[in-house]
Write a protein that holds these residues in place. Sequence first.
Motif, PDB file in Angstrom:
ATOM      1  N   MET A 112      55.570  50.726  26.891  1.00 15.88           N
ATOM      2  CA  MET A 112      54.508  49.827  27.515  1.00 15.88           C
ATOM      3  C   MET A 112      54.704  48.512  27.232  1.00 15.88           C
ATOM      4  O   MET A 112      54.481  47.680  28.349  1.00 15.88           O
ATOM      5  N   GLU A 113      55.211  48.047  26.310  1.00 16.58           N
ATOM      6  CA  GLU A 113      55.385  46.776  25.958  1.00 16.58           C
ATOM      7  C   GLU A 113      56.611  46.085  26.732  1.00 16.58           C
ATOM      8  O   GLU A 113      56.317  45.206  27.386  1.00 16.58           O
ATOM      9  N   ASN A 114      57.600  46.919  26.827  1.00 16.73           N
ATOM     10  CA  ASN A 114      58.746  46.547  27.387  1.00 16.73           C
ATOM     11  C   ASN A 114      58.361  46.260  29.237  1.00 16.73           C
ATOM     12  O   ASN A 114      58.952  45.348  29.836  1.00 16.73           O
ATOM     13  N   LEU A 115      57.530  47.320  29.507  1.00 18.20           N
ATOM     14  CA  LEU A 115      57.100  47.425  30.994  1.00 18.20           C
ATOM     15  C   LEU A 115      56.311  46.078  31.258  1.00 18.20           C
ATOM     16  O   LEU A 115      56.538  45.299  32.244  1.00 18.20           O
TER      17      LEU A 115
ATOM     18  N   ASP B  36      49.410  43.068  39.656  1.00 11.22           N
ATOM     19  CA  ASP B  36      48.182  43.256  39.086  1.00 11.22           C
ATOM     20  C   ASP B  36      47.142  42.909  40.182  1.00 11.22           C
ATOM     21  O   ASP B  36      46.070  42.634  39.990  1.00 11.22           O
ATOM     22  N   TYR B  37      47.210  43.409  41.462  1.00 15.38           N
ATOM     23  CA  TYR B  37      46.269  43.100  42.610  1.00 15.38           C
ATOM     24  C   TYR B  37      44.997  43.704  42.147  1.00 15.38           C
ATOM     25  O   TYR B  37      43.687  43.613  42.701  1.00 15.38           O
ATOM     26  N   ILE B  38      45.060  44.989  41.704  1.00 17.03           N
ATOM     27  CA  ILE B  38      43.816  45.913  41.541  1.00 17.03           C
ATOM     28  C   ILE B  38      42.700  45.255  40.561  1.00 17.03           C
ATOM     29  O   ILE B  38      41.665  45.000  40.632  1.00 17.03           O
ATOM     30  N   PRO B  39      43.467  44.920  39.309  1.00 22.78           N
ATOM     31  CA  PRO B  39      42.657  44.156  38.382  1.00 22.78           C
ATOM     32  C   PRO B  39      42.174  42.840  38.799  1.00 22.78           C
ATOM     33  O   PRO B  39      40.771  42.612  38.624  1.00 22.78           O
ATOM     34  N   ALA B  40      42.827  42.062  39.435  1.00 23.17           N
ATOM     35  CA  ALA B  40      42.566  40.983  40.180  1.00 23.17           C
ATOM     36  C   ALA B  40      41.285  41.134  40.982  1.00 23.17           C
ATOM     37  O   ALA B  40      40.279  40.464  41.153  1.00 23.17           O
ATOM     38  N   ALA B  41      41.359  42.310  42.038  1.00 17.67           N
ATOM     39  CA  ALA B  41      40.348  42.435  42.955  1.00 17.67           C
ATOM     40  C   ALA B  41      39.035  42.795  42.323  1.00 17.67           C
ATOM     41  O   ALA B  41      37.850  42.445  42.743  1.00 17.67           O
TER      42      ALA B  41
ATOM     43  N   VAL C 226      45.060  55.192  37.811  1.00 16.68           N
ATOM     44  CA  VAL C 226      44.108  55.247  37.037  1.00 16.68           C
ATOM     45  C   VAL C 226      43.444  53.865  37.282  1.00 16.68           C
ATOM     46  O   VAL C 226      42.340  53.810  37.126  1.00 16.68           O
ATOM     47  N   GLN C 227      44.146  52.828  37.942  1.00 17.23           N
ATOM     48  CA  GLN C 227      43.497  51.706  38.123  1.00 17.23           C
ATOM     49  C   GLN C 227      42.472  51.798  39.233  1.00 17.23           C
ATOM     50  O   GLN C 227      41.305  51.103  39.308  1.00 17.23           O
ATOM     51  N   TYR C 228      42.654  52.431  40.161  1.00 16.65           N
ATOM     52  CA  TYR C 228      42.004  52.980  41.369  1.00 16.65           C
ATOM     53  C   TYR C 228      40.792  53.853  40.828  1.00 16.65           C
ATOM     54  O   TYR C 228      39.601  53.360  41.485  1.00 16.65           O
ATOM     55  N   LEU C 229      40.908  54.506  40.002  1.00 15.10           N
ATOM     56  CA  LEU C 229      39.915  55.349  39.288  1.00 15.10           C
ATOM     57  C   LEU C 229      38.763  54.229  38.795  1.00 15.10           C
ATOM     58  O   LEU C 229      37.588  54.535  38.857  1.00 15.10           O
ATOM     59  N   ALA C 230      39.357  53.747  37.848  1.00 13.88           N
ATOM     60  CA  ALA C 230      38.535  52.582  36.995  1.00 13.88           C
ATOM     61  C   ALA C 230      37.621  51.457  38.139  1.00 13.88           C
ATOM     62  O   ALA C 230      36.629  51.330  37.985  1.00 13.88           O
ATOM     63  N   TYR C 231      38.484  51.069  39.244  1.00 18.26           N
ATOM     64  CA  TYR C 231      37.744  50.334  40.286  1.00 18.26           C
ATOM     65  C   TYR C 231      36.733  51.127  40.798  1.00 18.26           C
ATOM     66  O   TYR C 231      35.516  50.569  41.129  1.00 18.26           O
ATOM     67  N   ALA C 232      36.704  52.306  41.011  1.00 21.43           N
ATOM     68  CA  ALA C 232      35.768  53.060  42.156  1.00 21.43           C
ATOM     69  C   ALA C 232      34.668  53.616  40.915  1.00 21.43           C
ATOM     70  O   ALA C 232      33.515  53.352  41.483  1.00 21.43           O
ATOM     71  N   VAL C 233      34.993  53.552  39.757  1.00 24.97           N
ATOM     72  CA  VAL C 233      33.764  53.977  38.839  1.00 24.97           C
ATOM     73  C   VAL C 233      32.926  52.669  38.548  1.00 24.97           C
ATOM     74  O   VAL C 233      31.772  52.854  38.545  1.00 24.97           O
ATOM     75  N   TYR C 234      33.633  51.456  38.707  1.00 25.10           N
ATOM     76  CA  TYR C 234      32.744  50.298  38.466  1.00 25.10           C
ATOM     77  C   TYR C 234      31.992  50.206  39.904  1.00 25.10           C
ATOM     78  O   TYR C 234      30.715  49.805  39.686  1.00 25.10           O
TER      79      TYR C 234
ATOM     80  N   MET D 177      43.474  47.035  33.209  1.00 28.16           N
ATOM     81  CA  MET D 177      44.468  45.871  32.758  1.00 28.16           C
ATOM     82  C   MET D 177      45.566  46.379  31.917  1.00 28.16           C
ATOM     83  O   MET D 177      46.531  45.798  31.605  1.00 28.16           O
ATOM     84  N   ARG D 178      45.155  47.491  31.052  1.00 34.54           N
ATOM     85  CA  ARG D 178      46.130  47.959  30.181  1.00 34.54           C
ATOM     86  C   ARG D 178      46.964  48.802  30.835  1.00 34.54           C
ATOM     87  O   ARG D 178      48.007  49.469  29.799  1.00 34.54           O
ATOM     88  N   THR D 179      46.740  49.335  32.007  1.00 33.59           N
ATOM     89  CA  THR D 179      47.766  50.408  32.393  1.00 33.59           C
ATOM     90  C   THR D 179      48.375  49.947  33.693  1.00 33.59           C
ATOM     91  O   THR D 179      47.978  49.045  34.358  1.00 33.59           O
ATOM     92  N   SER D 180      49.658  50.340  34.003  1.00 29.82           N
ATOM     93  CA  SER D 180      50.091  49.990  35.090  1.00 29.82           C
ATOM     94  C   SER D 180      50.332  51.205  36.222  1.00 29.82           C
ATOM     95  O   SER D 180      50.876  51.099  37.401  1.00 29.82           O
ATOM     96  N   ASP D 181      49.392  52.408  35.741  1.00 32.53           N
ATOM     97  CA  ASP D 181      49.408  53.421  36.696  1.00 32.53           C
ATOM     98  C   ASP D 181      48.204  53.200  37.768  1.00 32.53           C
ATOM     99  O   ASP D 181      47.119  52.976  37.413  1.00 32.53           O
ATOM    100  N   LYS D 182      48.653  53.095  39.218  1.00 31.28           N
ATOM    101  CA  LYS D 182      47.983  52.638  39.972  1.00 31.28           C
ATOM    102  C   LYS D 182      46.547  53.611  40.148  1.00 31.28           C
ATOM    103  O   LYS D 182      45.600  53.377  40.642  1.00 31.28           O
TER     104      LYS D 182
END
Length: 233
Positions: A1-4, A206-211, A89-97, A82-87
């Motif tokens: 994850m660090e290298n990514l 990072d367009y999902i966290p930015a959004a 998971v990011q979409y799920l977090a956005y939807a939950v919010y 912010m802590r994951t690059s899995d889209k």
Amino acid sequence: MENLHNTKVLVAQVSQTERIAFYKKTYAHVAGGVLLFLVFEFLFLQSATLVEFALSMLDGYKWLILLGGFMLITNYAESTAMRTSDKNVQYLAYAVYIFAEAFIFIPLIYIAISAVNSFEILNQAAIVTLGLFAGISSIVFITKKDFSFIRAGLAVGFFIAIGLIIAGALFGFNLGLWFSVGMCVLAGGSILYQTSNMVHKYSTDDYIPAALGLFASLMLLFWYVIQIFLSRD
């Protein structure tokens, strides 16, 4: 994850064409968030039981419990995105919010509709909110300045606001029009900060966290613009 994470390229470091593509993705996701919010809100308002429950949570310590739960969900969604690059998971977090945002808006939307028995207040508040959002965001693009320095001021402002909200809920006093105006100023500062981050701090992936950050600031502004319009009646 660090290298990514280290391989990510900041938006400020790419070509203008790539930056524009990133901005389009981000604002498209903000618009998508608004549409999903409207869908959730419409479905919530169809249930009289759910509306009554949401209205009952406005009383004293119940509102603090609801607000505390919302803040926990907000923290979860933002940190997860912010802590994951899995889209996915990011979409799920956005939807939950967005789901949580729509739920906490139930009583305010219901009251705004009931006040004039129409969507007039909501329509006016939406126009003002979108106008302010566009105007404040444009400041970043026009000046090209990094506004990350306002983070400390925003943190202090929100800390004071939370203190006043807690005091108002516990001691039963109305925070009034000027509190709403002050919160609109804070929301405007948050939009400025989030837009600046989109331009200067985020990577092109990072367009999902930015959004999510922009959507959160937009909805905060919308909440208090509605409060100001309600105070007229």
